[in-house]
Design a protein around this motif. Structure first.
Motif, PDB file in Angstrom:
ATOM      1  N   LEU A 144       1.012  -1.120   0.104  1.00 20.31           N
ATOM      2  CA  LEU A 144      -0.095  -0.088  -0.011  1.00 20.31           C
ATOM      3  C   LEU A 144       0.913   1.582   0.132  1.00 20.31           C
ATOM      4  O   LEU A 144       0.563   2.278  -0.322  1.00 20.31           O
ATOM      5  N   LEU A 145       2.235   1.050   0.588  1.00 22.49           N
ATOM      6  CA  LEU A 145       2.727   2.953   0.216  1.00 22.49           C
ATOM      7  C   LEU A 145       3.943   2.521  -0.256  1.00 22.49           C
ATOM      8  O   LEU A 145       4.517   3.549  -0.888  1.00 22.49           O
ATOM      9  N   SER A 146       4.043   1.407  -1.265  1.00 29.34           N
ATOM     10  CA  SER A 146       5.045   1.751  -2.095  1.00 29.34           C
ATOM     11  C   SER A 146       4.509   2.069  -3.205  1.00 29.34           C
ATOM     12  O   SER A 146       5.518   2.814  -3.975  1.00 29.34           O
ATOM     13  N   GLY A 147       3.748   2.722  -3.438  1.00 29.11           N
ATOM     14  CA  GLY A 147       2.528   3.632  -5.083  1.00 29.11           C
ATOM     15  C   GLY A 147       2.905   4.953  -4.018  1.00 29.11           C
ATOM     16  O   GLY A 147       2.907   6.393  -5.009  1.00 29.11           O
ATOM     17  N   GLN A 148       3.017   5.385  -2.343  1.00 24.41           N
ATOM     18  CA  GLN A 148       3.310   6.627  -2.547  1.00 24.41           C
ATOM     19  C   GLN A 148       5.052   7.560  -2.677  1.00 24.41           C
ATOM     20  O   GLN A 148       5.401   8.436  -2.388  1.00 24.41           O
ATOM     21  N   VAL A 149       6.024   6.277  -3.086  1.00 23.40           N
ATOM     22  CA  VAL A 149       6.992   6.458  -3.174  1.00 23.40           C
ATOM     23  C   VAL A 149       7.746   6.985  -4.476  1.00 23.40           C
ATOM     24  O   VAL A 149       7.526   6.132  -5.667  1.00 23.40           O
ATOM     25  N   TYR A 150       8.409   7.932  -4.550  1.00 18.99           N
ATOM     26  CA  TYR A 150       8.432   8.049  -6.053  1.00 18.99           C
ATOM     27  C   TYR A 150       9.509   7.067  -6.618  1.00 18.99           C
ATOM     28  O   TYR A 150      10.672   6.597  -5.589  1.00 18.99           O
ATOM     29  N   ALA A 151       9.838   6.809  -7.832  1.00 18.53           N
ATOM     30  CA  ALA A 151      10.580   5.945  -8.208  1.00 18.53           C
ATOM     31  C   ALA A 151      12.037   6.908  -8.746  1.00 18.53           C
ATOM     32  O   ALA A 151      11.706   8.022  -9.182  1.00 18.53           O
ATOM     33  N   ALA A 152      13.169   6.415  -8.445  1.00 12.55           N
ATOM     34  CA  ALA A 152      14.220   7.525  -8.932  1.00 12.55           C
ATOM     35  C   ALA A 152      14.984   6.599  -9.873  1.00 12.55           C
ATOM     36  O   ALA A 152      14.843   5.613  -9.515  1.00 12.55           O
ATOM     37  N   GLY A 153      16.269   8.171 -11.161  1.00 13.09           N
ATOM     38  CA  GLY A 153      16.823   6.581 -11.607  1.00 13.09           C
ATOM     39  C   GLY A 153      17.465   7.169 -12.844  1.00 13.09           C
ATOM     40  O   GLY A 153      17.007   8.582 -13.258  1.00 13.09           O
ATOM     41  N   ALA A 154      18.545   7.582 -13.494  1.00 10.91           N
ATOM     42  CA  ALA A 154      19.385   7.898 -14.545  1.00 10.91           C
ATOM     43  C   ALA A 154      18.635   7.515 -15.811  1.00 10.91           C
ATOM     44  O   ALA A 154      17.884   6.302 -16.317  1.00 10.91           O
ATOM     45  N   THR A 155      18.580   8.631 -16.938  1.00 12.39           N
ATOM     46  CA  THR A 155      18.471   8.097 -18.193  1.00 12.39           C
ATOM     47  C   THR A 155      19.916   7.680 -18.884  1.00 12.39           C
ATOM     48  O   THR A 155      20.790   7.333 -18.386  1.00 12.39           O
ATOM     49  N   SER A 156      18.858   7.458 -20.627  1.00 11.31           N
ATOM     50  CA  SER A 156      20.474   7.045 -21.245  1.00 11.31           C
ATOM     51  C   SER A 156      21.011   8.162 -21.800  1.00 11.31           C
ATOM     52  O   SER A 156      20.275   9.264 -21.539  1.00 11.31           O
ATOM     53  N   ILE A 157      21.955   8.414 -22.514  1.00 13.22           N
ATOM     54  CA  ILE A 157      22.932   9.588 -22.771  1.00 13.22           C
ATOM     55  C   ILE A 157      21.889   9.587 -24.442  1.00 13.22           C
ATOM     56  O   ILE A 157      21.991   9.262 -25.166  1.00 13.22           O
ATOM     57  N   TYR A 217      19.255  12.611 -13.532  1.00  9.49           N
ATOM     58  CA  TYR A 217      19.233  11.801 -12.789  1.00  9.49           C
ATOM     59  C   TYR A 217      17.132  12.022 -12.975  1.00  9.49           C
ATOM     60  O   TYR A 217      17.531  13.364 -12.381  1.00  9.49           O
ATOM     61  N   VAL A 218      16.929  11.676 -12.369  1.00  8.50           N
ATOM     62  CA  VAL A 218      15.119  11.772 -12.863  1.00  8.50           C
ATOM     63  C   VAL A 218      14.122  11.007 -11.795  1.00  8.50           C
ATOM     64  O   VAL A 218      14.862  10.507 -11.142  1.00  8.50           O
ATOM     65  N   SER A 219      13.716  11.870 -10.783  1.00  7.00           N
ATOM     66  CA  SER A 219      12.339  11.078  -9.628  1.00  7.00           C
ATOM     67  C   SER A 219      11.251  12.034  -9.224  1.00  7.00           C
ATOM     68  O   SER A 219      11.212  13.859  -9.372  1.00  7.00           O
ATOM     69  N   GLY A 220      10.227  11.724  -9.657  1.00  6.59           N
ATOM     70  CA  GLY A 220       8.920  11.921  -9.541  1.00  6.59           C
ATOM     71  C   GLY A 220       8.564  12.931 -11.210  1.00  6.59           C
ATOM     72  O   GLY A 220       8.888  12.832 -11.928  1.00  6.59           O
ATOM     73  N   CYS A 221       7.736  12.962 -11.510  1.00  3.62           N
ATOM     74  CA  CYS A 221       7.127  14.072 -12.533  1.00  3.62           C
ATOM     75  C   CYS A 221       6.587  15.459 -11.723  1.00  3.62           C
ATOM     76  O   CYS A 221       6.724  16.126 -11.048  1.00  3.62           O
ATOM     77  N   SER A 222       7.516  16.068 -12.474  1.00  5.53           N
ATOM     78  CA  SER A 222       6.571  18.121 -13.069  1.00  5.53           C
ATOM     79  C   SER A 222       6.974  18.383 -14.592  1.00  5.53           C
ATOM     80  O   SER A 222       6.537  18.006 -15.533  1.00  5.53           O
ATOM     81  N   GLY A 223       7.036  20.052 -14.914  1.00  4.53           N
ATOM     82  CA  GLY A 223       6.521  20.059 -16.066  1.00  4.53           C
ATOM     83  C   GLY A 223       5.283  20.691 -15.756  1.00  4.53           C
ATOM     84  O   GLY A 223       4.549  20.580 -15.058  1.00  4.53           O
ATOM     85  N   GLN A 224       5.129  20.935 -17.326  1.00  5.25           N
ATOM     86  CA  GLN A 224       3.822  21.201 -17.804  1.00  5.25           C
ATOM     87  C   GLN A 224       2.384  20.127 -18.270  1.00  5.25           C
ATOM     88  O   GLN A 224       2.551  18.976 -17.983  1.00  5.25           O
ATOM     89  N   ASN A 225       1.540  20.444 -16.732  1.00  6.25           N
ATOM     90  CA  ASN A 225       0.689  18.956 -16.037  1.00  6.25           C
ATOM     91  C   ASN A 225       1.536  18.440 -15.649  1.00  6.25           C
ATOM     92  O   ASN A 225       0.349  17.795 -14.898  1.00  6.25           O
ATOM     93  N   ASN A 226       2.240  18.322 -15.345  1.00  6.27           N
ATOM     94  CA  ASN A 226       3.193  17.601 -14.048  1.00  6.27           C
ATOM     95  C   ASN A 226       3.132  16.413 -14.507  1.00  6.27           C
ATOM     96  O   ASN A 226       3.160  15.506 -13.797  1.00  6.27           O
ATOM     97  N   LYS A 227       3.138  16.281 -15.866  1.00  9.03           N
ATOM     98  CA  LYS A 227       2.866  14.753 -16.935  1.00  9.03           C
ATOM     99  C   LYS A 227       5.002  14.187 -16.902  1.00  9.03           C
ATOM    100  O   LYS A 227       4.529  12.981 -17.822  1.00  9.03           O
ATOM    101  N   TYR A 228       5.922  15.230 -17.029  1.00  6.89           N
ATOM    102  CA  TYR A 228       6.955  14.298 -17.361  1.00  6.89           C
ATOM    103  C   TYR A 228       8.076  14.998 -16.308  1.00  6.89           C
ATOM    104  O   TYR A 228       7.779  15.068 -14.997  1.00  6.89           O
ATOM    105  N   PRO A 229       8.618  13.357 -16.933  1.00  6.74           N
ATOM    106  CA  PRO A 229       9.997  13.128 -15.511  1.00  6.74           C
ATOM    107  C   PRO A 229      10.113  14.261 -15.282  1.00  6.74           C
ATOM    108  O   PRO A 229      10.780  15.048 -15.828  1.00  6.74           O
TER     109      PRO A 229
END
Length: 107
Positions: free
Chosen positions: A12-25, A87-99
């Motif tokens: 139940l709580l795992s959905g509340q945590v933002y996943a994070a990680g690196a993108t490709s180059i 390195y991205v974590s969570g969503c942001s930008g226009q309408n909060n829909k981008y990494p």
């Protein structure tokens, strides 16, 4: 019973945590600046660990504590044509829909 309860709470709580990680180059080919966000696109830059609804762009917002440094780094990388990854974590930008970009590697 205690193990079952612990497992259920973890799920139940795992959905509340933002996943994070690196993108490709890749190289930044589009930079979109607005008064509420800066978004960048790179054809070879891929990665969406937080499962944002759209990952064609990556974003930063002026309320981020390092916005000026991140924005300047993105602009310099775009103008120089150098490879980057984020390195991205969570969503942001226009309408909060981008990494959301939290750090940048300039290669």
């Amino acid at each position: 019973m205690k193990k079952l309860l612990t497992a259920a709470c973890s799920l139940l709580l795992s959905g509340q945590v933002y996943a994070a990680g690196a993108t490709s180059i890749g190289k930044i080919d589009i930079m979109y600046v607005n008064n509420g966000w800066t978004m960048v696109h790179g054809e070879k830059i891929k990665g969406n660990p937080s499962n944002c609804s759209d990952s064609t762009y990556y974003a930063i917002v002026p309320s981020h504590p390092n916005y000026d440094a991140l924005h300047s780094t993105l602009l310099a990388a775009k103008l120089a044509g150098t490879n980057v990854n984020f390195y991205v974590s969570g969503c942001s930008g226009q309408n909060n829909k981008y990494p959301r970009i939290t750090s940048i590697w300039v290669r």
